[in-house]
Motif scaffolding. Structure first.
Motif, PDB file in Angstrom:
ATOM      1  N   VAL A  30       1.507   3.205 -21.065  1.00  0.00           N
ATOM      2  CA  VAL A  30       0.194   2.618 -21.328  1.00  0.00           C
ATOM      3  C   VAL A  30      -0.133   1.564 -20.259  1.00  0.00           C
ATOM      4  CG1 VAL A  30      -1.136   1.189 -22.941  1.00  0.00           C
ATOM      5  CG2 VAL A  30       0.213   3.115 -23.791  1.00  0.00           C
ATOM      6  N   ALA A  31       0.837   0.705 -19.951  1.00  0.00           N
ATOM      7  CA  ALA A  31       0.616  -0.313 -18.913  1.00  0.00           C
ATOM      8  C   ALA A  31       0.314   0.338 -17.571  1.00  0.00           C
ATOM      9  CB  ALA A  31       1.840  -1.218 -18.802  1.00  0.00           C
ATOM     10  N   SER A  32       0.992   1.433 -17.271  1.00  0.00           N
ATOM     11  CA  SER A  32       0.756   2.143 -16.013  1.00  0.00           C
ATOM     12  C   SER A  32      -0.633   2.771 -15.996  1.00  0.00           C
ATOM     13  CB  SER A  32       1.824   3.220 -15.807  1.00  0.00           C
ATOM     14  OG  SER A  32       3.093   2.616 -15.671  1.00  0.00           O
ATOM     15  N   LEU A  33      -1.064   3.297 -17.131  1.00  0.00           N
ATOM     16  CA  LEU A  33      -2.412   3.869 -17.207  1.00  0.00           C
ATOM     17  C   LEU A  33      -3.477   2.790 -17.030  1.00  0.00           C
ATOM     18  CD1 LEU A  33      -1.939   6.453 -20.110  1.00  0.00           C
ATOM     19  CD2 LEU A  33      -2.288   6.940 -17.670  1.00  0.00           C
ATOM     20  N   VAL A  34      -3.263   1.620 -17.637  1.00  0.00           N
ATOM     21  CA  VAL A  34      -4.198   0.505 -17.463  1.00  0.00           C
ATOM     22  C   VAL A  34      -4.246   0.091 -15.990  1.00  0.00           C
ATOM     23  CG1 VAL A  34      -4.571  -1.957 -17.973  1.00  0.00           C
ATOM     24  CG2 VAL A  34      -4.020  -0.363 -19.825  1.00  0.00           C
ATOM     25  N   ALA A  35      -3.069  -0.055 -15.373  1.00  0.00           N
ATOM     26  CA  ALA A  35      -3.009  -0.441 -13.961  1.00  0.00           C
ATOM     27  C   ALA A  35      -3.658   0.617 -13.072  1.00  0.00           C
ATOM     28  CB  ALA A  35      -1.558  -0.671 -13.536  1.00  0.00           C
ATOM     29  N   THR A  36      -3.426   1.882 -13.392  1.00  0.00           N
ATOM     30  CA  THR A  36      -4.037   2.969 -12.618  1.00  0.00           C
ATOM     31  C   THR A  36      -5.557   2.938 -12.762  1.00  0.00           C
ATOM     32  OG1 THR A  36      -2.068   4.330 -12.831  1.00  0.00           O
ATOM     33  CG2 THR A  36      -4.111   5.476 -12.297  1.00  0.00           C
ATOM     34  N   SER A  58      -7.324   1.453  -0.407  1.00  0.00           N
ATOM     35  CA  SER A  58      -6.221   1.838  -1.284  1.00  0.00           C
ATOM     36  C   SER A  58      -5.158   0.739  -1.361  1.00  0.00           C
ATOM     37  CB  SER A  58      -5.611   3.173  -0.859  1.00  0.00           C
ATOM     38  OG  SER A  58      -5.138   3.118   0.456  1.00  0.00           O
ATOM     39  N   ALA A  59      -4.960  -0.027  -0.294  1.00  0.00           N
ATOM     40  CA  ALA A  59      -4.008  -1.144  -0.342  1.00  0.00           C
ATOM     41  C   ALA A  59      -4.499  -2.238  -1.288  1.00  0.00           C
ATOM     42  CB  ALA A  59      -3.786  -1.705   1.060  1.00  0.00           C
ATOM     43  N   VAL A  60      -5.785  -2.569  -1.212  1.00  0.00           N
ATOM     44  CA  VAL A  60      -6.349  -3.581  -2.121  1.00  0.00           C
ATOM     45  C   VAL A  60      -6.317  -3.066  -3.559  1.00  0.00           C
ATOM     46  CG1 VAL A  60      -8.446  -4.862  -2.730  1.00  0.00           C
ATOM     47  CG2 VAL A  60      -7.768  -4.654  -0.335  1.00  0.00           C
ATOM     48  N   ALA A  61      -6.641  -1.783  -3.749  1.00  0.00           N
ATOM     49  CA  ALA A  61      -6.611  -1.188  -5.090  1.00  0.00           C
ATOM     50  C   ALA A  61      -5.202  -1.218  -5.667  1.00  0.00           C
ATOM     51  CB  ALA A  61      -7.134   0.249  -5.036  1.00  0.00           C
ATOM     52  N   PHE A  62      -4.227  -0.932  -4.840  1.00  0.00           N
ATOM     53  CA  PHE A  62      -2.829  -0.966  -5.271  1.00  0.00           C
ATOM     54  C   PHE A  62      -2.450  -2.364  -5.752  1.00  0.00           C
ATOM     55  CE2 PHE A  62       1.424  -2.233  -3.840  1.00  0.00           C
ATOM     56  CZ  PHE A  62       2.180  -1.499  -4.717  1.00  0.00           C
ATOM     57  N   ALA A  63      -2.780  -3.376  -4.979  1.00  0.00           N
ATOM     58  CA  ALA A  63      -2.463  -4.763  -5.353  1.00  0.00           C
ATOM     59  C   ALA A  63      -3.208  -5.170  -6.624  1.00  0.00           C
ATOM     60  CB  ALA A  63      -2.810  -5.708  -4.206  1.00  0.00           C
ATOM     61  N   VAL A  67      -0.571  -6.329 -10.142  1.00  0.00           N
ATOM     62  CA  VAL A  67      -0.423  -7.638 -10.814  1.00  0.00           C
ATOM     63  C   VAL A  67      -0.496  -7.495 -12.335  1.00  0.00           C
ATOM     64  CG1 VAL A  67      -1.429  -9.935 -11.075  1.00  0.00           C
ATOM     65  CG2 VAL A  67      -1.185  -8.941  -8.789  1.00  0.00           C
ATOM     66  N   PRO A  68      -1.545  -6.883 -12.895  1.00  0.00           N
ATOM     67  CA  PRO A  68      -1.545  -6.730 -14.364  1.00  0.00           C
ATOM     68  C   PRO A  68      -0.419  -5.819 -14.858  1.00  0.00           C
ATOM     69  CG  PRO A  68      -3.464  -5.659 -13.402  1.00  0.00           C
ATOM     70  CD  PRO A  68      -2.791  -6.399 -12.303  1.00  0.00           C
ATOM     71  N   HIS A  69      -0.009  -4.854 -14.033  1.00  0.00           N
ATOM     72  CA  HIS A  69       1.083  -3.968 -14.433  1.00  0.00           C
ATOM     73  C   HIS A  69       2.364  -4.759 -14.630  1.00  0.00           C
ATOM     74  CE1 HIS A  69       4.100  -0.646 -13.742  1.00  0.00           C
ATOM     75  NE2 HIS A  69       3.344  -0.159 -14.706  1.00  0.00           N
ATOM     76  N   PHE A  70       2.683  -5.657 -13.699  1.00  0.00           N
ATOM     77  CA  PHE A  70       3.888  -6.486 -13.823  1.00  0.00           C
ATOM     78  C   PHE A  70       3.844  -7.307 -15.103  1.00  0.00           C
ATOM     79  CE2 PHE A  70       6.073 -10.549 -13.256  1.00  0.00           C
ATOM     80  CZ  PHE A  70       7.361 -10.099 -13.032  1.00  0.00           C
ATOM     81  N   VAL A  71       2.724  -7.956 -15.348  1.00  0.00           N
ATOM     82  CA  VAL A  71       2.599  -8.797 -16.541  1.00  0.00           C
ATOM     83  C   VAL A  71       2.745  -7.958 -17.807  1.00  0.00           C
ATOM     84  CG1 VAL A  71       1.023 -10.294 -17.840  1.00  0.00           C
ATOM     85  CG2 VAL A  71       1.202 -10.536 -15.359  1.00  0.00           C
ATOM     86  N   LEU A  72       2.077  -6.815 -17.854  1.00  0.00           N
ATOM     87  CA  LEU A  72       2.144  -5.961 -19.050  1.00  0.00           C
ATOM     88  C   LEU A  72       3.545  -5.416 -19.300  1.00  0.00           C
ATOM     89  CD1 LEU A  72      -1.194  -3.951 -18.823  1.00  0.00           C
ATOM     90  CD2 LEU A  72      -0.504  -5.507 -20.654  1.00  0.00           C
TER      91      LEU A  72
END
Length: 178
Positions: A30-36, A58-63, A67-72
């Motif tokens: 779920v966290a990965s889907l939110v980050a994606t 794509s580099a800015v999109a990745f960053a 960040v929210p992925h790490f927190v989640l």
């Protein structure tokens, strides 16, 4: 014969790990889907609307998604709080995530370079780029979870595999226990 026994034990260990990781894996997904989703929105906005180059967008999109992925995943999927393990966890997360990010950024850049001249419509090019970005993350998804499970779940693994013996009634040095 011995190889079959080793393979069977490895499969049983893997099945136990998967069974014990269902909640974490579900939350990680779920966290990965939110980050994606966040990354996709940023990629679309920067590439399609702002006309930014594919590599930069794509580099800015990745960053923006990392960040929210790490927190989640740290707080929600693995239930980690506090500072003591933060440096180790952040380092492990950054190494794994940056490697995956390099693959995503490289593939989106290559696809834009290959197919960009063939697709005149910027909207269609953006769609191709977004699909490439998502598909580039799929091959490493499970491996990334396995590595992050070790990074964020390290304390649980250490306590579960500990060989320390705790005395039921500790005795002070020089004293008798009777």
């Amino acid at each position: 014969m011995e190889s079959t026994e080793v393979d069977g034990r490895a499969l049983r260990r893997m099945a136990q790990w998967v069974a014990g990781s269902k909640v974490r894996f579900s939350r990680y997904t779920v966290a990965s889907l939110v980050a994606t989703g966040i990354s996709q929105l940023v990629l679309y906005a920067l590439y399609s609307a702002a006309g930014m180059a594919a590599m930069t967008a794509s580099a800015v999109a990745f960053a923006a998604g990392a960040v929210p992925h790490f927190v989640l995943i740290r707080w929600w999927a693995w239930g980690q709080r506090g500072i003591p393990q933060l440096t180790r966890q952040l380092t492990g997360y950054l190494v794994v995530t940056v490697l995956g990010g390099v693959v995503s950024v490289a593939l989106t850049t290559i696809v834009d370079w290959l197919f960009g001249p063939l697709i005149a419509d910027r909207g269609l090019r953006t769609l191709v780029l977004n699909v490439t970005y998502v598909l580039s993350g799929l091959p490493v998804f499970i491996a990334k979870f396995a590595v992050l499970d070790r990074v964020f779940g390290q304390d649980a693994y250490e306590s579960a595999s500990s060989t320390r013996v705790h005395a039921a009634n500790p005795v002070a040095p020089g004293a008798t226990s009777s």
